[in-house]
Design an enzyme around this catalytic site. Structure first.
Site, PDB file in Angstrom:
ATOM      1  N   GLY B  30       4.973   2.511  15.500  1.00 24.64           N
ATOM      2  CA  GLY B  30       4.656   3.883  15.139  1.00 24.64           C
ATOM      3  C   GLY B  30       4.669   4.094  13.643  1.00 24.64           C
ATOM      4  O   GLY B  30       4.318   3.187  12.884  1.00 24.64           O
ATOM      5  N   ASP B 147      15.044 -10.186  14.622  1.00 23.51           N
ATOM      6  CA  ASP B 147      13.878  -9.986  13.764  1.00 23.51           C
ATOM      7  C   ASP B 147      14.293  -9.749  12.316  1.00 23.51           C
ATOM      8  O   ASP B 147      13.763  -8.857  11.651  1.00 23.51           O
ATOM      9  CB  ASP B 147      13.044  -8.817  14.300  1.00 23.51           C
ATOM     10  CG  ASP B 147      11.657  -8.750  13.648  1.00 23.51           C
ATOM     11  OD1 ASP B 147      11.207  -9.782  13.100  1.00 23.51           O
ATOM     12  OD2 ASP B 147      11.035  -7.674  13.679  1.00 23.51           O
TER      13      ASP B 147
END
Lengths: 313, 471
Positions: B30, B147
């Protein structure tokens, strides 16, 4: 698969695919001190969460809600089977369900709201626990056709009400550890583990899960699976050697053991019915709770033979 | 919910507490916006808006897991989630975080491309220590990040927390034994440069050691200003074999051997792609020459232990924090950007570029008819003011392309007509003030809160009997 590897939780073991999740680990490995540490941290977490209170009578909850809850629970268990979810996913969804109801009141008679809550809780639990999550179109509540946007709104309401604290411990995470501590090595087999899982599931249908800490339920279920004739003293003797649960109230464990046993006795005294179709009648709001309970128990049992239960812990 | 009809402030309550500055980032998940809290203009907030999930999927699992994790954690070196807002109109989700002006991607880039100078030792060591400190906290709470990369490591700008490192972006993080999808699923693109060799070789089970590998790569990058293993990514689904990335690693560290890494032989790609992997033989490890450190240097010792092939032998965050490197001068500090010793040159890092031409509405996927209302965002900041302090446009790492700051004198921020959403529900259910873990309200207060909640309206648009106060 090496069962030692799957036990090395303190190394934050992660599994990339489903292959290992569907396998049963019948051999209970010798837990190391790391396991103890992990189990202790889980038990601590339960205590910190303030979610659970050791209340062993559940008489004060409204009767209509109990009835509607049982309907929702039955729907959750049958949908779990259809969609191929783990048992822990169904249990987790019930935890959300009961936590929601402990925080918000739903008006008497609004069965549709309870059903919608059941759908949203199962869908959320699946998103937490399952590898592949079906679209909301797959959650078909009997008697009501909830649009996916309506389910999504309910998901959001549940998330907000639970303050997004969706990480909840279930008894399943403790089972292998407690079996290895409580049972004799040669006695601990797949049958006993399945039995304990069945106790937990039957129990979850009957009680408000907010009243029982998952670790207490797990210990009690393991004890009951091994021996259903324990007295207060013999029970205390058995758990006395398990250092990881020293912080748990023995009284709570004993009461939970008896509740589990009561649930089983009740269940065993009901006649069997082979023809009951799990998928029908679950949402009829005016159903007779007593009759229904009997029927669905047996229906549930038949759809979930022992083998299958143990396979998808 | 009708009360807001005809009101100029046709926006949900939660949005009214912010002044939107503009867009600062964009990714597969997003968009990220910069905003200020109206009641406290000195406080900047980063607002992350999750993309709408596909119709029929309900609330996105990624959002649920990220928020759930962030609700569990509280640590100085982990980004702080301040609030979760639900926009009931379109059911979109917004996360409000404490804003961090810098990140390691930008800091490294600034040194490499602008000042042409290595990052000073104090800053490197302080960043690394704080990164490990945050990671140790996560790992001891059974959370792995999965990550870690320079753009996910934030550094606070001016203010009380200046120079404090924050681990961010928990979109891929996992708690305990939660099931994992392969990293390439969900359209999530994870850069392969920081990926541990066991993952590259197809390990199905992996541990928190994958995060430590990434920290090793980041450490080397802080020292040299260049990614340590810059492999060419193979783009395909699902999760293709990344031969070039492995090759880059082997070139620097030498080939792994079963002697040193016993479980190597069991890894899928080690067997199936045997010929490819062993095509080149790299015998002489040359890590020290790549990072320009003497093998006797404690920094080198620490780095090489983080880049250990065998995940079981790789240093843990807790062990790394105890390493000799952190006990030598210069000692690591809380403000990584400003060394305590006088005389050290302080680098002024540029602030994040802000696209002031974008607002929440421009990205909100609500129906056109409802977007039409043009409310001016009160207190919207003029573009010129921003330009005075902000640098020329630069690419934001997490953004697909270049973002340009468009100059506008009095910018009219066009906010969405969120007014149809149930205000009561937004206030009751949408805004969850975050509490520090372990700082639970006393029981009587909790009871009060619970009673308040019960009394709150439970409007759910489109519902039967939505007027009912009790749902």
């Amino acid at each position: 698969m090496n069962s030692d590897a799957t036990f090395s939780l303190p190394n934050l073991l992660c599994e990339e695919d489903d292959s290992s999740l569907t396998e049963v680990k019948t051999k209970v490995s010798q837990p190391g001190s790391d396991d103890d540490q992990y189990i202790r941290s889980l038990i601590e977490r339960e205590a910190e969460s303030n979610d659970y209170v050791c209340v062993c009578d559940d008489e004060d909850s409204e009767n209509w809600l109990k009835c509607a809850r049982l309907d929702a629970v039955n729907w959750i268990f049958s949908t779990r089977e259809i969609l191929g979810f783990h048992f822990r996913t169904a249990y987790l969804s019930l935890t959300y369900f009961d936590r929601f109801n402990s925080k918000r009141a739903i008006d008497n008679g609004k069965e549709w709201a309870i059903q919608l809550l059941g759908v949203a809780c199962l869908s959320l639990a699946a998103k937490m626990e399952e590898q592949t999550v079906p679209s909301l179109y797959h959650y078909r509540a009997q008697g009501y056709n909830f649009e996916s946007s309506v389910i999504q709104r309910m998901e959001l309401m549940v998330l907000a009400t639970l303050e997004w604290k969706l990480y909840c411990i279930t008894p399943f995470v403790y089972l292998h550890h407690f079996f290895s501590k409580i049972c004799d090595e040669h006695n601990c087999n797949e049958f006993l583990i399945s039995k304990a899982i069945r106790h937990i599931l039957d129990f979850s249908k009957e009680v408000n899960l907010m009243d029982h800490r998952p670790s207490v339920v797990a210990v009690a279920a393991v004890l009951l699976a091994c021996d259903d004739q324990l007295t207060r003293n013999t029970l205390e003797f058995k758990i006395g050697v398990v250092t990881s649960i020293h912080s748990l109230e023995k009284e709570c464990i004993y009461q939970c053991y008896n509740l589990l046993k009561k649930t089983e006795t009740k269940k065993n005294n009901t006649p069997e019915s082979n023809s009951f179709d799990l998928l029908s009648n679950h949402w009829s709001p005016s159903s007779n709770i007593g009759v229904k309970r009997k029927l669905t128990y047996n229906g549930f049992e038949q759809k979930c033979p022992l083998q299958k239960i143990s396979r998808r812990l | 919910m009708m009360s807001n009809r005809g009101n100029n402030m046709n926006r949900p309550e939660w949005l009214q507490q912010y002044d939107l500055i503009g867009k600062i980032g964009e990714g597969t998940y997003g968009l990220v916006f910069l905003a200020k809290i109206k009641s406290n203009r000195s406080k900047s907030i980063a607002i992350k808006k999750f993309k709408q999930s596909k119709d029929g999927d309900g609330v996105s699992p990624t959002a649920i897991r990220e928020i759930m994790l962030l609700r569990e954690i509280s640590h100085e070196n982990v980004v702080k989630l301040v609030n979760v807002h639900i926009n009931h109109m379109d059911m979109s989700l917004y996360l409000a975080f404490d804003y961090a002006e810098h990140d390691l991607y930008e800091i490294i880039r600034h040194h490499r491309d602008k000042v042409n100078q290595a990052i000073n030792q104090y800053t490197v060591k302080s960043i690394l220590w704080q990164l490990l400190n945050g990671l140790n906290y996560l790992h001891s709470n059974w959370i792995m990040h999965r990550d870690l990369k320079p753009s996910n490591i934030l550094v606070m700008g001016d203010g009380e927390e200046q120079g404090v490192v924050k681990i961010a972006d928990f979109g891929l993080a996992r708690i305990y034994q939660a099931p994992l999808k392969p990293l390439s699923d969900n359209g999530v693109v994870v850069t392969i440069w920081y990926r541990a060799p066991e993952l590259l070789l197809g390990a199905k089970h992996y541990t928190s050691a994958v995060d430590m590998w990434a920290v090793g790569c980041i450490f080397a990058e802080l020292l040299t200003l260049k990614p340590l293993f810059q492999g060419q990514e193979v783009k395909a689904t699902p999760n293709p074999f990344q031969l070039d990335q492995l090759d880059k690693i082997f070139k620097v560290l030498g080939h792994p051997t079963v002697d040193k890494w016993a479980t190597l032989a069991h890894l899928p790609h080690w067997q199936s792609d045997h010929q490819h992997i062993q095509g080149h033989k790299y015998d002489s490890p040359g890590l020290y020459s790549v990072v320009h450190l003497s093998p006797k240097n404690p920094a080198y010792d620490l780095l090489s232990k983080m880049l250990e092939y065998d995940p079981r032998k790789r240093l843990t965050a807790a062990q790394a924090l105890e390493h000799e490197y952190f006990r030598m001068e210069p000692l690591p500090g809380r403000n990584a950007l400003v060394p305590p010793q006088p005389g050290e040159k302080i680098v002024n890092y540029p602030t994040r570029p802000v696209d002031t031409n974008t607002d929440f509405e421009g990205t909100a996927s609500i129906q056109p008819a409802q977007q039409a209302s043009g409310n001016q965002m009160s207190g919207g900041m003029g573009g010129t003011h921003l330009m005075g302090t902000r640098n020329v446009p630069r690419p934001v790492h997490m953004v697909g392309g270049m973002q340009r700051i468009q100059q506008q004198q009095q910018q009219q921020q066009n906010m969405a007509a969120y007014g149809l959403a149930s205000q009561a529900a937004a206030a009751a259910a949408g805004n969850i003030p975050m509490q520090q873990r372990g700082v639970a309200a006393p029981p009587h207060q909790q009871q009060q809160q619970q009673q308040l909640r019960r009394k709150d309206g439970m409007g759910m648009p489109g519902y039967p009997q939505q007027k009912s106060r009790r749902f």
